[in-house]
Design a protein around this motif. Structure first.
Motif, short mmCIF file in Angstrom:
data_model
loop_
_atom_site.label_atom_id
_atom_site.label_comp_id
_atom_site.label_asym_id
_atom_site.label_seq_id
_atom_site.Cartn_x
_atom_site.Cartn_y
_atom_site.Cartn_z
N HIS A 98 9.75 -6.92 -5.47
CA HIS A 98 10.84 -7.90 -5.51
C HIS A 98 11.25 -8.41 -4.14
O HIS A 98 12.24 -9.14 -4.03
CB HIS A 98 12.05 -7.31 -6.22
N PHE A 99 10.50 -8.06 -3.08
CA PHE A 99 10.91 -8.50 -1.75
C PHE A 99 10.89 -10.03 -1.64
O PHE A 99 11.67 -10.61 -0.88
CB PHE A 99 9.99 -7.90 -0.68
N VAL A 107 0.84 -1.20 0.00
CA VAL A 107 0.00 0.00 0.00
C VAL A 107 0.87 1.25 0.00
O VAL A 107 0.59 2.23 -0.69
CB VAL A 107 -0.96 -0.02 1.20
N GLU A 108 1.96 1.23 0.77
CA GLU A 108 2.87 2.39 0.80
C GLU A 108 3.57 2.56 -0.55
O GLU A 108 3.74 3.69 -1.03
CB GLU A 108 3.88 2.23 1.93
N VAL A 109 3.98 1.46 -1.16
CA VAL A 109 4.59 1.54 -2.50
C VAL A 109 3.58 2.12 -3.49
O VAL A 109 3.94 2.96 -4.33
CB VAL A 109 5.07 0.15 -2.95
N ASN A 138 1.15 -11.70 6.63
CA ASN A 138 1.64 -13.05 6.86
C ASN A 138 3.10 -13.24 6.45
O ASN A 138 3.90 -13.81 7.19
CB ASN A 138 0.75 -14.05 6.12
N ILE A 139 3.45 -12.79 5.26
CA ILE A 139 4.84 -12.92 4.81
C ILE A 139 5.77 -12.16 5.75
O ILE A 139 6.80 -12.68 6.22
CB ILE A 139 5.00 -12.41 3.37
N TYR A 140 5.41 -10.93 6.05
CA TYR A 140 6.27 -10.07 6.83
C TYR A 140 6.36 -10.52 8.28
O TYR A 140 7.40 -10.37 8.92
CB TYR A 140 5.80 -8.62 6.72
N ARG A 192 12.57 -2.41 4.36
CA ARG A 192 13.21 -3.09 3.24
C ARG A 192 12.19 -3.50 2.19
O ARG A 192 12.45 -3.39 0.98
CB ARG A 192 13.96 -4.32 3.75
N ALA A 193 11.02 -3.96 2.63
CA ALA A 193 9.98 -4.36 1.69
C ALA A 193 9.53 -3.18 0.84
O ALA A 193 9.30 -3.32 -0.38
CB ALA A 193 8.79 -4.97 2.42
#
Length: 271
Positions: A230-231, A7-9, A170-172, A209-210
């Motif tokens: 690409h994270f 969302v920030e990206v 979940n990933i983070y 980093r994400a």
């Protein structure tokens, strides 16, 4: 689903381009999770003053109100000087004199809601229960510890709930807990100051980093200018069950918590 980094990206990819624009047309497609909250004509002529983010909501400050956007499970925004005619999964177009903002959402769990201000009942209902912003200065070790102390549930599920801190999807969450050296099954309330400090630092580091890597693209996420994230190419535990830990070589384990997969290293992450 898009989480805080995505969302920030997305925000960063179009905020500067739409700032100052005047709305010239609004098109609604199939109904989304909630109604718009006003007649589309009410938005015409309003100026977009800026774009902010709160949790996984994008807030478009308008000269006559506030537009809240949520990407739901599968939504994404696109902003360009011109776009092709809308397709079957394009459910909201905001046309401006600086470009067209379009919400594409195959599952229609997203939302676009107009309200008078951030203090209105509708906005307070959507935003009022959100936890700490992990990329803000208010995200301190003391604030995090106070929030965690109220929860006996496993730390992974507390992070996902978003009531203590927002945006750790979940990933983070798997990546954060690996970096902090905490087992995902550990009760949130038992974490002492040392481990809470490591957790706070890990949340900030992983999410930052994400964002730098453009978010995570596992299926179809792309920013508003069409770029994939690409994270996913540098995760340490997520999706690596059975593979050796990058730190100790032990096989990465996978367990299911609340119908979500949790990946962790049994040696590096203490209960």
């Amino acid at each position: 689903m898009p989480e805080l980094p995505e969302v920030e990206v997305t925000r960063q990819s179009f905020a500067a381009h739409i700032a100052g624009a005047h709305i010239t047309a609004v098109r609604l497609g199939k109904p989304l999770r909630w109604p718009l909250g006003c007649a589309p004509e009410q938005l015409l002529g309003q100026q977009v003053l800026g774009v902010r983010r709160r949790g996984k909501y994008l807030l478009l400050d308008l000269s006559g109100g506030l537009l809240l956007l949520h990407l739901g499970m599968s939504g994404r925004l696109r902003f360009a000087p011109a776009l092709p005619p809308p397709g079957g999964h394009d459910h909201f177009d905001l046309d401006t004199d600086q470009g067209l903002l379009r919400l594409h959402d195959p599952r229609r769990f997203g939302a676009v809601v107009f309200t008078a201000s951030e203090q209105s009942p509708v906005a307070r209902k959507l935003l009022g229960g959100l936890g700490l912003e992990p990329l803000n200065a208010d995200f301190t070790m003391a604030a995090l510890q106070a929030g965690l102390a109220r929860h006996r549930a496993p730390i992974k599920q507390v992070l996902l709930a978003g009531k203590v801190v927002v945006g750790v999807g979940n990933i983070y969450a798997s990546e954060v807990l690996f970096l902090a050296g905490i087992r995902p099954t550990t009760a949130a309330a038992v974490l002492g100051p040392v481990r809470v400090r490591r957790l706070q630092q890990a949340i900030g580091a992983v999410l930052t980093r994400a964002v730098e890597r453009g978010g995570t693209t596992l299926r179809d996420f792309a920013s508003a200018d069409g770029n994939a994230g690409h994270f996913q190419t540098e995760t340490k535990v997520y999706g690596r069950a059975g593979q050796p830990c990058v730190q100790c070589g032990a096989p990465i384990q996978n367990l299911v918590q609340g119908q979500r997969s949790s990946f962790y290293c049994p040696r590096c992450q203490r209960p």
